[in-house]
Design a protein around this motif. Structure first.
Motif, PDB file in Angstrom:
ATOM      1  N   THR A   8       0.846  -1.191   0.000  1.00 19.95           N
ATOM      2  CA  THR A   8       0.000   0.000   0.000  1.00 19.95           C
ATOM      3  C   THR A   8       0.880   1.239   0.000  1.00 19.95           C
ATOM      4  OG1 THR A   8      -1.735  -1.145   1.240  1.00 19.95           O
ATOM      5  CG2 THR A   8      -1.811   1.256   1.240  1.00 19.95           C
ATOM      6  N   ARG A  10       0.273   5.560   0.117  1.00 22.49           N
ATOM      7  CA  ARG A  10      -0.616   6.719   0.180  1.00 22.49           C
ATOM      8  C   ARG A  10       0.211   7.994   0.107  1.00 22.49           C
ATOM      9  NH1 ARG A  10      -2.796   3.464   4.361  1.00 22.49           N
ATOM     10  NH2 ARG A  10      -4.801   2.511   3.765  1.00 22.49           N
ATOM     11  N   TYR A  11      -0.330   8.991  -0.604  1.00 24.39           N
ATOM     12  CA  TYR A  11       0.228  10.329  -0.643  1.00 24.39           C
ATOM     13  C   TYR A  11      -0.836  11.271  -0.074  1.00 24.39           C
ATOM     14  CZ  TYR A  11       3.627   8.300  -3.877  1.00 24.39           C
ATOM     15  OH  TYR A  11       4.592   7.517  -4.457  1.00 24.39           O
ATOM     16  N   GLY A  12      -0.747  11.568   1.219  1.00 28.48           N
ATOM     17  CA  GLY A  12      -1.792  12.347   1.862  1.00 28.48           C
ATOM     18  C   GLY A  12      -3.091  11.558   1.888  1.00 28.48           C
ATOM     19  N   ASP A  13      -4.155  12.138   1.328  1.00 22.52           N
ATOM     20  CA  ASP A  13      -5.432  11.432   1.268  1.00 22.52           C
ATOM     21  C   ASP A  13      -5.608  10.651  -0.021  1.00 22.52           C
ATOM     22  OD1 ASP A  13      -5.630  13.553  -0.421  1.00 22.52           O
ATOM     23  OD2 ASP A  13      -7.561  14.294   0.334  1.00 22.52           O
ATOM     24  N   LYS A  14      -4.577  10.625  -0.870  1.00 26.44           N
ATOM     25  CA  LYS A  14      -4.612   9.896  -2.130  1.00 26.44           C
ATOM     26  C   LYS A  14      -3.956   8.532  -1.965  1.00 26.44           C
ATOM     27  CE  LYS A  14      -4.566   9.098  -6.650  1.00 26.44           C
ATOM     28  NZ  LYS A  14      -5.787   8.828  -7.428  1.00 26.44           N
ATOM     29  N   THR A  15      -4.713   7.453  -2.265  1.00 20.46           N
ATOM     30  CA  THR A  15      -4.174   6.094  -2.198  1.00 20.46           C
ATOM     31  C   THR A  15      -3.770   5.666  -3.592  1.00 20.46           C
ATOM     32  OG1 THR A  15      -5.590   5.553  -0.306  1.00 20.46           O
ATOM     33  CG2 THR A  15      -4.638   3.710  -1.533  1.00 20.46           C
ATOM     34  N   ASP A  18      -3.263   0.074  -3.344  1.00 20.70           N
ATOM     35  CA  ASP A  18      -4.179  -0.308  -2.273  1.00 20.70           C
ATOM     36  C   ASP A  18      -4.127  -1.822  -2.029  1.00 20.70           C
ATOM     37  OD1 ASP A  18      -6.155  -0.372  -0.393  1.00 20.70           O
ATOM     38  OD2 ASP A  18      -7.757   0.385  -1.678  1.00 20.70           O
ATOM     39  N   THR A  54       3.656   2.584   2.350  1.00 20.43           N
ATOM     40  CA  THR A  54       2.982   2.988   3.583  1.00 20.43           C
ATOM     41  C   THR A  54       2.776   1.785   4.485  1.00 20.43           C
ATOM     42  OG1 THR A  54       1.859   4.751   2.359  1.00 20.43           O
ATOM     43  CG2 THR A  54       0.945   4.155   4.501  1.00 20.43           C
TER      44      THR A  54
END
Length: 400
Positions: A8, A10-15, A18, A54
Motif C-alpha cells: 500500500t 498513500r500520498y496524503g489522502d490519495k491512495t 491499495d 505505507t
C-alpha cells in the motif's frame, strides 16, 4: 521471483496503491496492465526501493531490495530510459554501473552488442534518440545477467525491428527460466509477448490470470455467418438450439457454438455459406471491458469542435450560437444553421450552400432600394496606433 503482500502507498489522502498482493513467477513473461493513474509505476518503484510503502511488503528472491549487496546481479530494471547522465558515453554509463556492482568490464561490450549500440558506444548519450535511449536502458538492465528483469514501456520509441527484437528477447529470457515483468499500454504488443497478466485499477488488483483466461472471461467471442438462404439458415440454427443475432449487413452472429459445428450443420441441410468466420475478442477489448469503471482520466469531445460548456467556452447568445449577440438571427445560407459570430456586415449570401457565384460576378449584398443600387461597403476597422509608436521620439522618428 517477486512477491508482494498487502503493498500500500498513500500520498496524503490519495491512495496510489491499495493492498496489492500477487507473485511474479519465473519462466513466463508477466504483463502488468492498468489505466493511467492505476499505480503501476508506483508499484514498480516500491519493488526497487525507490519509494517506501505505507504498509505491506515486497521481496526480491525473499529479500528486500535494500538487502541486496550487488542488486544488478539479482534484478535488472528499466523504468526511465532518460535517467542517464547526458555527458557520458554509452560505454562509460554502463561501465560506471558495472564497477558499482563488481561486474566484469567485458560485460559492457557484451550488452552493447546485444542491444545493437556497439557502433555508438563512444558517443554521448545526450545526442541519442528516444529509441537509442531505450536500447541503452535495456542494456543496463541486462548488465548484471540477473535472474529477474523489469521493464516499464520497453518498446516506447523503438522502430518495428526494435519492437520485434525486444519481444523475442523477453520471450527468450523467460524460456531460460528467468522472471520477466513488463508494463506497457500497447495491448497488441502485450498480446504477442505476455503469457500471464496482472491487471490493476485505482491501485487495486483486478485480475491475476493467464492471457487466454483473461480474454475469455472479459470479452465476447462468436462465429459470424452469411448466406443467401438467410431465413432457412436462421431456422436451422434456431431449431438446433443456437441463439442467432442478426447484423445490419445481413449476416448472423452465433456465440454458443464453434465454427466447425455450425459449418457441418449448414452442410447437413445443404445451405450455402458465403462466410463462416470465428471472431475472437482482442486483449484490448477485454482490457477495456474490465477496466471501464477504473479509468481515472476520460477524454471528451472531438478534435476541432467547439468547447462544450466548462471554463473557456464562449457564452451563448440569444440566437443559440456561441458569441452571437442577443436577438441575432442565424445567417441564412450557412450550412451549419448560423454563424457563430452573429450577422455578417455583408448580409446573407444569395447562393445556396455549396453553390458558386455566376461567372464574372462577385458576391454582392441583396439590395432593398431596387435593382442597380450600389452595394454598401463594410464598416472600416478603427484606426490603431502604429506598433512601437510609444517608444519613438516623434520629432526625430527614432526610438528612445
Amino acid at each position: 521471483m517477486i512477491e508482494l503482500q498487502g503493498l500500500t502507498k498513500r500520498y496524503g489522502d490519495k491512495t496510489a496503491v491499495d493492498h496489492l498482493t500477487f507473485t511474479v513467477r519465473p519462466g513466463v513473461v508477466t504483463g502488468f496492465l492498468g489505466p493511467n493513474g492505476a499505480g503501476k509505476s508506483t508499484t514498480m518503484r516500491m519493488m526497487l526501493g525507490l519509494d517506501n510503502p505505507t504498509s505491506g511488503d515486497v521481496r526480491i528472491d525473499g529479500k528486500h531490495y535494500a538487502q541486496l549487496s550487488e542488486p544488478l546481479k539479482y534484478i535488472g530494471a528499466l523504468l526511465d530510459a532518460k535517467a542517464i547522465h547526458g555527458g557520458r558515453t554509452a560505454y562509460h554509463h554502463l561501465l560506471c554501473m558495472a564497477q558499482s556492482n563488481r561486474i566484469p568490464r567485458h560485460r559492457v561490450d557484451e550488452v552493447l552488442e546485444t542491444v545493437g549500440l556497439s557502433a555508438v558506444a563512444k558517443k554521448r548519450s545526450k545526442g541519442f534518440s528516444l529509441g537509442m535511449g531505450q536500447r541503452l536502458g535495456i542494456a543496463g538492465a541486462l548488465l548484471g545477467d540477473p535472474e529477474i528483469l523489469m521493464f516499464d514501456e520497453p518498446v516506447n520509441g523503438l522502430d518495428p525491428e526494435g519492437i520485434h527484437w525486444i519481444r523475442n528477447l523477453m520471450k527468450g529470457l523467460a524460456a531460460q527460466g528467468r522472471t520477466v515483468f513488463v508494463s506497457s499500454h500497447l495491448m497488441s504488443e502485450m498480446a504477442l509477448t505476455a503469457d500471464h497478466l496482472i491487471v490493476i485499477g485505482r491501485g487495486r488488483l483486478m485480475a491475476d490470470t493467464s492471457m487466454s483466461d483473461f480474454i475469455e472471461k472479459n470479452s465476447r467471442s462468436y462465429v459470424r455467418l452469411r448466406s443467401p438462404q438467410r431465413e432457412q439458415l436462421k431456422d436451422v440454427m434456431a431449431k438446433a438450439g443456437h441463439t442467432v443475432v442478426e447484423t445490419a449487413d445481413g449476416g448472423f452472429e452465433v456465440s454458443d457454438g464453434d465454427a466447425a459445428t455450425l459449418g457441418e450443420l449448414a452442410a447437413k441441410h445443404q445451405l450455402v455459406l458465403h462466410e463462416l468466420s470465428p471472431q475472437r475478442a482482442s486483449l484490448e477489448e477485454a482490457f477495456m471491458q474490465l477496466t471501464a469503471e477504473s479509468v481515472e482520466y476520460h477524454a471528451h469531445g472531438q478534435v476541432g469542435g467547439p468547447p462544450v460548456g466548462g471554463p473557456g467556452a464562449p457564452a451563448r447568445g440569444a440566437a443559440g450560437q456561441p458569441g452571437a449577440p442577443a436577438g441575432a438571427p442565424p445567417s441564412a445560407g450557412s450550412p451549419y444553421g448560423g454563424s457563430p459570430y452573429g450577422q455578417s456586415p455583408y448580409g446573407p449570401s444569395p447562393y445556396a450552400p455549396g453553390q458558386a457565384a455566376p461567372q464574372g460576378q462577385g458576391w454582392q449584398q441583396p439590395q432593398q432600394g431596387g435593382q442597380g443600387a450600389p452595394p454598401q461597403a463594410p464598416p472600416a476597422p478603427p484606426n490603431a496606433p502604429e506598433w512601437g509608436a510609444q517608444w519613438r521620439d516623434q520629432g526625430k522618428k527614432k526610438g528612445h
